[in-house]
Design an enzyme around this catalytic site. Sequence first.
Site, PDB file in Angstrom:
ATOM      1  N   GLU A 260     -10.003   2.057   4.451  1.00 44.15           N
ATOM      2  CA  GLU A 260      -9.593   3.384   3.792  1.00 44.15           C
ATOM      3  C   GLU A 260     -10.953   4.002   3.180  1.00 44.15           C
ATOM      4  OE1 GLU A 260      -6.437   2.757   0.781  1.00 44.15           O
ATOM      5  OE2 GLU A 260      -7.898   3.781  -0.613  1.00 44.15           O
TER       6      GLU A 260
ATOM      7  N   HIS B 287      -7.450  -3.326   4.859  1.00 47.06           N
ATOM      8  CA  HIS B 287      -7.041  -2.025   4.766  1.00 47.06           C
ATOM      9  C   HIS B 287      -7.623  -1.253   3.854  1.00 47.06           C
ATOM     10  CE1 HIS B 287      -4.349   0.804   2.481  1.00 47.06           C
ATOM     11  NE2 HIS B 287      -3.816   1.064   3.811  1.00 47.06           N
ATOM     12  N   ASN B 288      -8.072  -1.569   2.669  1.00 48.41           N
ATOM     13  CA  ASN B 288      -8.555  -0.910   1.654  1.00 48.41           C
ATOM     14  C   ASN B 288     -10.102  -0.524   1.951  1.00 48.41           C
ATOM     15  OD1 ASN B 288      -6.193  -1.248   0.420  1.00 48.41           O
ATOM     16  ND2 ASN B 288      -7.222  -1.527  -1.544  1.00 48.41           N
TER      17      ASN B 288
ATOM     18  N   LYS C 278      -4.666  -6.732   3.161  1.00 49.23           N
ATOM     19  CA  LYS C 278      -4.337  -5.546   2.254  1.00 49.23           C
ATOM     20  C   LYS C 278      -6.091  -5.018   1.738  1.00 49.23           C
ATOM     21  CE  LYS C 278      -3.456  -2.158  -0.422  1.00 49.23           C
ATOM     22  NZ  LYS C 278      -3.160  -2.278  -1.652  1.00 49.23           N
TER      23      LYS C 278
ATOM     24  N   SER D  24       0.932  -1.337  -0.083  1.00 47.96           N
ATOM     25  CA  SER D  24      -0.022   0.060   0.063  1.00 47.96           C
ATOM     26  C   SER D  24       0.799   1.187   0.186  1.00 47.96           C
ATOM     27  CB  SER D  24      -0.771   0.151   1.282  1.00 47.96           C
ATOM     28  OG  SER D  24      -1.645   1.055   1.304  1.00 47.96           O
TER      29      SER D  24
HETATM   30  P1  NDP Z   1      -1.085  -2.159 -14.176  1.00 49.01           P
HETATM   31  O1  NDP Z   1      -2.314  -2.559 -12.978  1.00 49.01           O
HETATM   32  O2  NDP Z   1      -1.838  -0.885 -15.019  1.00 49.01           O
HETATM   33  O3  NDP Z   1      -0.665  -3.302 -15.098  1.00 49.01           O
HETATM   34  C1  NDP Z   1       0.009  -3.023 -15.994  1.00 49.01           C
HETATM   35  C2  NDP Z   1       1.292  -3.862 -15.875  1.00 49.01           C
HETATM   36  O4  NDP Z   1       0.780  -5.381 -16.189  1.00 49.01           O
HETATM   37  C3  NDP Z   1       2.210  -3.698 -17.148  1.00 49.01           C
HETATM   38  O5  NDP Z   1       3.665  -3.999 -16.689  1.00 49.01           O
HETATM   39  C4  NDP Z   1       1.769  -4.709 -18.136  1.00 49.01           C
HETATM   40  O6  NDP Z   1       2.892  -5.199 -19.137  1.00 49.01           O
HETATM   41  C5  NDP Z   1       1.542  -5.815 -17.306  1.00 49.01           C
HETATM   42  N1  NDP Z   1       0.610  -7.032 -17.868  1.00 49.01           N
HETATM   43  C6  NDP Z   1      -0.636  -6.795 -18.148  1.00 49.01           C
HETATM   44  N2  NDP Z   1      -1.165  -7.783 -18.988  1.00 49.01           N
HETATM   45  C7  NDP Z   1      -0.162  -8.699 -18.867  1.00 49.01           C
HETATM   46  C8  NDP Z   1      -0.003 -10.129 -19.294  1.00 49.01           C
HETATM   47  N3  NDP Z   1      -1.051 -10.677 -19.840  1.00 49.01           N
HETATM   48  N4  NDP Z   1       1.055 -10.671 -19.043  1.00 49.01           N
HETATM   49  C9  NDP Z   1       2.100  -9.868 -18.790  1.00 49.01           C
HETATM   50  N5  NDP Z   1       2.140  -8.784 -18.415  1.00 49.01           N
HETATM   51  C10 NDP Z   1       0.808  -8.089 -18.333  1.00 49.01           C
HETATM   52  O7  NDP Z   1       0.224  -1.582 -13.159  1.00 49.01           O
HETATM   53  P2  NDP Z   1       0.127  -0.833 -11.828  1.00 49.01           P
HETATM   54  O8  NDP Z   1       1.650  -0.721 -11.872  1.00 49.01           O
HETATM   55  O9  NDP Z   1      -0.686   0.289 -11.780  1.00 49.01           O
HETATM   56  O10 NDP Z   1      -0.235  -1.836 -10.763  1.00 49.01           O
HETATM   57  C11 NDP Z   1       0.497  -3.196 -10.604  1.00 49.01           C
HETATM   58  C12 NDP Z   1      -0.387  -3.727  -9.767  1.00 49.01           C
HETATM   59  O11 NDP Z   1      -0.225  -3.266  -8.388  1.00 49.01           O
HETATM   60  C13 NDP Z   1      -1.703  -4.198  -9.753  1.00 49.01           C
HETATM   61  O12 NDP Z   1      -1.991  -5.330  -9.562  1.00 49.01           O
HETATM   62  C14 NDP Z   1      -2.345  -3.064  -8.998  1.00 49.01           C
HETATM   63  O13 NDP Z   1      -3.703  -3.323  -8.567  1.00 49.01           O
HETATM   64  C15 NDP Z   1      -1.615  -3.009  -7.707  1.00 49.01           C
HETATM   65  N6  NDP Z   1      -1.429  -1.809  -7.040  1.00 49.01           N
HETATM   66  C16 NDP Z   1      -1.779  -0.453  -7.434  1.00 49.01           C
HETATM   67  C17 NDP Z   1      -1.647   0.697  -6.806  1.00 49.01           C
HETATM   68  C18 NDP Z   1      -1.440   1.707  -7.637  1.00 49.01           C
HETATM   69  O14 NDP Z   1      -1.506   2.749  -6.912  1.00 49.01           O
HETATM   70  N7  NDP Z   1      -1.610   1.944  -8.928  1.00 49.01           N
HETATM   71  C19 NDP Z   1      -1.313   0.627  -5.413  1.00 49.01           C
HETATM   72  C20 NDP Z   1      -1.077  -0.588  -4.971  1.00 49.01           C
HETATM   73  C21 NDP Z   1      -1.235  -1.916  -5.557  1.00 49.01           C
HETATM   74  P3  NDP Z   1       3.117  -4.320 -20.519  1.00 49.01           P
HETATM   75  O15 NDP Z   1       3.644  -2.976 -20.269  1.00 49.01           O
HETATM   76  O16 NDP Z   1       3.468  -5.270 -21.437  1.00 49.01           O
HETATM   77  O17 NDP Z   1       1.383  -3.826 -20.934  1.00 49.01           O
END
Ligand code: NDP
Length: 476
Positions: free
Chosen positions: A189, A185-186, A182, A128
């Site tokens: 939130e 936690h959300n 987690k 988080s």
């Molecule tokens: P996203 O959730 O937008 O995911 C994008 C990433 O996933 C890219 O690296 C993409 O690769 C990859 N991806 C998607 N589909 C596939 C696939 N089929 N095979 C391989 N790679 C794939 O990214 P975030 O950074 O926002 O979040 C990452 C994780 O962290 C998520 O689970 C999210 O819920 C969690 N999270 C996010 C927070 C936030 O504030 N954003 C906070 C806490 C947790 P490519 O570049 O090739 O498309």
Amino acid sequence: ATAQIGVTGLAVMGRNLARNFARNGYTVAIHNRSYAKTQSLVEDHGDEGTFVPSESVADFVASLERPRKVVVMVKAGAATDAVIDELLPFLEDGDIVVDAGNAHFPDTIRRENALRARGLHFVGSGVSGGEEGALLGPSIMPGGTRESYASLGPILEKISAKVDGVPCCTYVGPDGAGHFVKMVHNGIEYADMQLIAEAYDLLKQGLGASAAQIGEIFAEWNTGDLESFLIEITADVLAHVDPQTGAAFVDVVLDQAEQKGTGRWTVQNGLDLGVPITGIAEATFARALSGGSPQREAARGTLAAATTPWDVTDRDAFVEDVRLALFASKVVAYSQGFDQIAAASAEFGWDIDRGAMARVWRGGCIIRARFLNRITEAYERDQDLPLLLADPYFTEAVAAGVESWRRIVSGAALHGVPTPAFSSSLAYYDGVRADRLPAALIQAQRDFFGAHTYRRTDREGSFHTLWSGDRSEQPA
Ligand code: NDP
């Protein structure tokens, strides 16, 4: 093999997490489905530490020291399964796969089972703090085996947020425990944000105060018991002026709150476990109501409003009432969230230390707050505390504000200001402390129409009354 830890999935979260590892002196293997993101990380931040970029999964895994530690930070759901499947052929006994995305805990339980069967450790870890937390120190909630935590834990603790020198990362429990915590936690939130929004609305409607004036009140509150990240950013948001119109920013934002689903998961699980998490549920439904345009369209200007205007005469007393009501409602919402953790811990055999959860939430995450120290202390005093509200500190703190709470909730009802979270928290408080509940009548009705039986206050055993016969009582 030179890297101590690997990150695959280099969107905002994974990229910042990888940089955080590197800045802390670890050699970090990096990989992303599309190689451009891997390259841009090295180009933009390669000087922050040592990165080992790979284009293929095989090279990525080969670049890691054993036992390998691979952090998967991709879109939650099918993408996580796809990435795990790609990693599997290259991993060996004892390697550790960490899912740091926002997985739903049943998925984590399933994945942990599957990987354990193949001799691997699977760590479902809550992270988080958003983008900034990932880079500068998040709150980390890892599940999985204790054995995996022995080698992985110190690395995660190193990159986590610190409060008073204590890392905001601790082992949570087996399989889905980390992602479960987690999720709660959300949920908390959601409740916290809804309560703050209601407090803002009360001040707005009761005092006719401007956003800027209310922002000052929140800034003042942030110097006391309510001190927290969410109160702090609320003061900031309320002080912000929209550069295009010169109006208060909050007044030009459309009043529809969206959600990505973790609140919904929390509420669904609360229902499954039978734990009344009314604060979280009301907060989740309040977002749904705000976005449910057809209903709002039909009701706006149609349904009768309150007739008496809210004419607050003693401004300072009113502000203090709202503050105390907010604090009391917040204690209820947290108390309920910790009840949910206790119930799940018992249900799934996780043995979660609630005091330790409050400790890792003190920094790095969205609900970081001063009063989490008090929650940790409460569970240190009594590890099996059945109700946070029953801890002497919280019993007293809420008692000190209970009259204010009643004034605010009744005033809001009288003047037609919707306060679902304040009101339901007070109803929960009165329900849980009641000597006797009208549940007696419900059970009697159940026996009447469905022969569901009842127990008596004066004798052991279960009974049924022959309602359609001579109404005599039979032992069930
Ligand atoms: P996203 O959730 O937008 O995911 C994008 C990433 O996933 C890219 O690296 C993409 O690769 C990859 N991806 C998607 N589909 C596939 C696939 N089929 N095979 C391989 N790679 C794939 O990214 P975030 O950074 O926002 O979040 C990452 C994780 O962290 C998520 O689970 C999210 O819920 C969690 N999270 C996010 C927070 C936030 O504030 N954003 C906070 C806490 C947790 P490519 O570049 O090739 O498309």
